[in-house]
Enzyme design. Structure first.
Site, PDB file in Angstrom:
ATOM      1  N   THR A 289     -94.393  42.402  30.658  1.00  0.00           N
ATOM      2  CA  THR A 289     -95.473  43.396  30.712  1.00  0.00           C
ATOM      3  C   THR A 289     -94.876  44.731  31.135  1.00  0.00           C
ATOM      4  O   THR A 289     -93.755  44.786  31.640  1.00  0.00           O
ATOM      5  CB  THR A 289     -96.530  43.034  31.770  1.00  0.00           C
ATOM      6  OG1 THR A 289     -95.952  43.206  33.073  1.00  0.00           O
ATOM      7  CG2 THR A 289     -97.037  41.627  31.573  1.00  0.00           C
ATOM      8  N   ASP A 290     -95.629  45.787  30.957  1.00  0.00           N
ATOM      9  CA  ASP A 290     -95.215  47.047  31.563  1.00  0.00           C
ATOM     10  C   ASP A 290     -95.538  46.981  33.069  1.00  0.00           C
ATOM     11  O   ASP A 290     -96.169  46.044  33.555  1.00  0.00           O
ATOM     12  CB  ASP A 290     -95.889  48.241  30.878  1.00  0.00           C
ATOM     13  CG  ASP A 290     -95.059  49.517  31.056  1.00  0.00           C
ATOM     14  OD1 ASP A 290     -94.201  49.561  31.970  1.00  0.00           O
ATOM     15  OD2 ASP A 290     -95.272  50.478  30.306  1.00  0.00           O
ATOM     16  N   TYR A 291     -95.090  47.978  33.759  1.00  0.00           N
ATOM     17  CA  TYR A 291     -95.140  48.083  35.222  1.00  0.00           C
ATOM     18  C   TYR A 291     -96.563  47.867  35.766  1.00  0.00           C
ATOM     19  O   TYR A 291     -97.444  48.691  35.502  1.00  0.00           O
ATOM     20  CB  TYR A 291     -94.671  49.494  35.579  1.00  0.00           C
ATOM     21  CG  TYR A 291     -94.046  49.686  36.926  1.00  0.00           C
ATOM     22  CD1 TYR A 291     -92.677  49.787  37.063  1.00  0.00           C
ATOM     23  CD2 TYR A 291     -94.836  49.805  38.055  1.00  0.00           C
ATOM     24  CE1 TYR A 291     -92.089  50.006  38.297  1.00  0.00           C
ATOM     25  CE2 TYR A 291     -94.265  50.019  39.291  1.00  0.00           C
ATOM     26  CZ  TYR A 291     -92.888  50.119  39.408  1.00  0.00           C
ATOM     27  OH  TYR A 291     -92.320  50.340  40.629  1.00  0.00           O
TER      28      TYR A 291
ATOM     29  N   ALA B 198     -98.838  46.160  34.763  1.00  0.00           N
ATOM     30  CA  ALA B 198     -99.875  46.194  33.712  1.00  0.00           C
ATOM     31  C   ALA B 198    -100.870  45.048  33.865  1.00  0.00           C
ATOM     32  O   ALA B 198    -102.023  45.175  33.431  1.00  0.00           O
ATOM     33  CB  ALA B 198     -99.231  46.164  32.333  1.00  0.00           C
TER      34      ALA B 198
END
Ligand code: BGC
Length: 784
Positions: A306-308, A310
């Site tokens: 996932t992104d940071y 997210a």
């Protein structure tokens, strides 16, 4: 030699359980014996040895150990180097960490790797990720600038050098390439991608992946690429970062998804989810996106991170409690949770409650372990922590030279009246502007491991290239911005903005005085690097602060006015275009930017870069791109005809179109000649054009080919880039450039999302940019 705590990278001895696992495939226990492992995902896995190895390992793991592998933690830095927080150490020892990022240098990475390999029951090594975006230690131009080279060899080379440095510096995973198509220059992250075009963006995506991963991911000098941000992050409404995306499937398939697919087809081993929602479902919890499309349709078999935070952000998106969204993200197809620790906190309970199955956790864990296997970490967890290699590799002369070369290739000459450029190596130059002496801005945004103190400023570059042959007098003339809040925000994130406290009038007066005493003005203006990148959207995309006022005052001196622009997005430059004598777009050019700029200014090198994102006249025109649709009421310049698709107050046309860029020389194009005027799907048609160097310098040109499908079952853009060639022409020389056109160049997605061609009439356009083209026509007929 590396000192390996484990024998020559073959055997990992399992402490306390007397079992052994080897990456070569010999095991003492089978997965089935442990009874907890689901059948390997054989449909997607192509390496039976890896399947067996990972299956066996999974069989030995407790539920907590599996969940620990899904946790990616960030380890912070202070100014003197990496700081390893206690919490992270402890979590690694507990087996709660699958990978870390923001830690580099062989010493720091080794320290953490040792914790994982010697301190945990199963000795599973860690992944080491980092945002290596446009170079690691040797910094290249920002990605938007890199893409303006139109040179896949150079783009690949920049990624290769980045991989050499990063892998020597403790890293095995880079969070790049960003392949989000971006057509709204208000969005700060347009700086991080390859611009607006689908076909071109796909070429760049492939080149970057090849550069990072090479042929063999297990090699010590290759790193795992991470394609981001999946998906459509660049289509954020109103150009505001993280904002909503709502888009038809047809448009996604046609225009926004191909670069991700291209990167995956090129072998990218990991994918990062996007922050935004897509048609009502955030990307990080979007099962259609992460599983049905990515895995089932495209056959992606790698790791999804996932992104940071997210997953945590799914709560404010409105999808439920933290525990609920953790289950949603896992079930959607996210394997690894970046920083947020939602998986770590909630998945064990979710298995107990039945919200997720252990098989679903096994599947995610398998992908993390497979990534480690593919990198060869089970063979040798210390493969990337060789201090000697770091010393020999990082910022070596060859890389510095490549940085200068690539920076030169990325620069775009936007205007050059009366051959103002190149400058003579004599007389006096008034060097003016807030960016003329900046080193920090040179290396741009997302250059975390780059040392800006090693970057060359424009002032230094001019002195190095022109020596004592010219006299340089400097005045700052204006601050980049006078907005106190913005300055504070930028400086809180490493902006290094030096603010002059004199009044704007005083600074401008000083600059005018300096200019009066010179033969030519070189004004270095633009954005500070932190004005683009993440969370750096701007609603006003003109030159910030008092810089335009400064230019107006300089213009009044009557001296030739050369603008050297630095910026990470297309800017609205109407006044500048009307008033400057020459404009050189230099982006944020990296470690060697100042030298490269001086090379261009003095004609050591002739500009050949071309824009990959349209520059509007006014921000009100955005989103703006060359491959638009005609509409039912296309505007053809009929001034009195009100009911056309147009603005009342600004033109439809951009200031500088996609593909645009001048040279110190000029080129002329002949009418394109087709090898035949009808084509069958099985045939290759050839189109040729003669390009002549009609100016006074040797030069390089990017010859561009666009195609238009005139009639379709769905509407088609007025033009789409389908090919280009870089050529070098000596003064007076001419060359015939020939492009093949095959059925693949004519395909598109129809209403049923099938990738098809449709017989009928086509136009082919060839030229120096997307606007200035010459055309020919042909007909595609069905095979008999
Ligand atoms: C960005 C990603 C980046 C990640 C890790 C996020 O905020 O959107 O592009 O890779 O942070 O630093």
């Amino acid at each position: 030699m590396k000192s390996l705590p484990i024998a020559a990278g073959i055997l990992l001895l399992c402490m306390g359980c007397a079992e052994s696992i080897s990456q070569q495939g010999t095991t003492t226990e089978t997965a089935a014996a442990a009874g907890t492992v689901t059948a390997p995902d054989t449909a997607q896995s192509v390496d039976p040895q890896m399947d067996r190895f990972v299956g066996d390992l999974l069989a030995k793991m407790t539920l907590d150990e599996k969940i620990g592998q899904l946790n990616l933690v960030a380890v912070g830095f202070d100014v003197t180097g990496p700081v390893v927080s206690q919490n992270v150490d402890e979590n690694i020892r507990k087996g709660n960490v699958g990978g870390v990022f923001n830690t580099f240098t062989p010493i720091a990475a080794r320290k953490l790797q040792e914790l994982a390999v010697t301190g945990t029951r199963l000795q599973i090594p860690l992944l080491f990720g980092y945002d290596v975006i446009h170079g690691h230690r040797t910094i290249f131009p920002i990605p938007l600038g890199l893409s303006a080279t139109w040179d896949m060899g150079l783009i690949e080379k920049s990624a290769r050098i980045a991989a050499e440095e990063a892998s020597a510096d403790g890293l095995n995973w880079v969070f790049s390439p960003m392949v989000d198509i971006a057509r709204d220059p208000r969005w700060g992250r347009i700086a991080e991608g390859a611009g607006e075009d689908t076909w071109y963006g796909s070429q760049v995506a492939r080149a970057m992946v090849r550069g990072y991963q090479g042929e063999d991911l297990t090699k010590e000098n290759t790193v795992m690429a991470c394609v981001k941000h999946f998906a459509l992050y660049g289509a954020a409404e109103a150009g505001r970062d993280y904002n909503t995306v709502d888009m038809s499937l047809l448009r996604m398939y046609q225009e926004f998804l191909p670069p991700y697919k291209a990167a995956i087809d090129a072998g990218a081993a990991s994918v990062m989810t996007a922050f935004n929602e897509i048609n009502g479902v955030p990307a990080s919890a979007n099962r259609w996106l992460l599983t049905e499309l990515l895995r089932e349709k495209w056959g992606f078999d790698g790791l999804v991170v996932t992104d940071y935070t997210a997953i945590n952000e799914l709560v404010p998106h409105g999808l439920g409690t933290e525990a609920e969204v953790g289950a949603l993200a896992l079930k959607a197809g996210a394997d690894m949770d970046m920083v947020g620790e939602v998986f770590l906190k909630h998945l064990a309970q979710a298995v107990k409650s039945g919200a997720v199955s252990e098989a679903e956790i096994d599947q995610a864990c398998r992908r993390v372990l497979e990534a480690k296997y593919k990198l060869g970490l089970f063979q040798d967890p210390y493969r990337y922590v060789d201090e000697q290699r770091a010393k020999e590799t990082i910022m070596k002369q060859e890389y510095i030279e490549a940085a200068r070369d690539i920076a030169r290739e990325s620069m775009v000459l936007l205007k050059n009246e009366k051959q103002t450029l190149p400058l003579k190596r004599s007389g006096t130059i008034a060097l003016i502007g807030p960016l003329a002496t900046s080193q920090r801005d040179m290396i741009g945004n997302w250059s975390g491991a780059g040392d800006w103190k090693l970057a060359v400023s424009v002032e230094q570059g001019i002195k190095q290239v022109a020596g004592n042959s010219v006299k340089v007098i400097y005045a700052k003339g204006a601050n980049i911005t006078d907005d106190k809040q913005m300055i504070e925000r930028l400086n809180a994130h490493g902006g290094e903005l030096q603010i002059d406290t004199r009044s704007s009038e005083q600074m401008i007066a000083e600059a005018v005085k300096v200019a009066r005493g010179a033969d030519v003005i070189v004004a270095v203006v633009g954005e500070s690097q932190g004005m683009t990148g993440e969370a750096a959207s701007r609603a006003d995309i003109t030159l910030p602060g008092q810089q335009q006022e400064l230019l107006k005052a300089l213009k009044k001196t009557g001296k030739p006015l050369v603008l050297v622009l630095m910026n990470g997005r297309p800017l609205a430059l109407k006044w500048e275009d009307e008033n400057a004598d020459a404009i050189l777009e230099t982006w944020f050019g990296g470690t060697q930017a100042g030298n490269a700029i001086a090379d261009m200014l003095f004609g050591v090198y002739n500009p050949s870069g071309k824009l990959t994102a349209t520059f509007p006249v006014e921000v009100g025109q955005v989103p703006i791109y060359y491959s638009y649709k005609n509409t039912g009421r296309p505007f053809g310049g009929e001034q009195l005809d009100k009911y056309k698709s147009r603005y009342l107050d600004v033109p439809n046309e951009p200031l500088y179109p996609f593909g645009y860029g001048l040279s110190y020389t000029t080129f002329s194009y002949s009418q394109p000649q087709l090898s035949q005027h009808t084509m069958l799907p099985s045939e290759t048609l050839e189109v040729s054009v003669e390009v002549r160097n009609t100016g006074n310098y040797d030069g390089e040109e990017v010859v561009q080919l666009y195609i238009q499908d005139l009639v379709g079952t769905v509407t088609r853009p007025v033009k789409e880039l389908k090919n280009f060639q870089n050529i070098s022409l000596k003064k007076g020389e001419r060359k015939t450039v020939t492009f093949p056109i095959t059925i693949d160049d004519l395909k598109f997605y129809n209403r049923d999302l099938e990738y098809v061609y449709e017989p009928g009439d086509f136009k082919v356009y060839i030229g120096t940019n997307s606007r200035d083209v010459q055309e020919a026509a042909f007909t595609l007929r069905e095979n008999q």
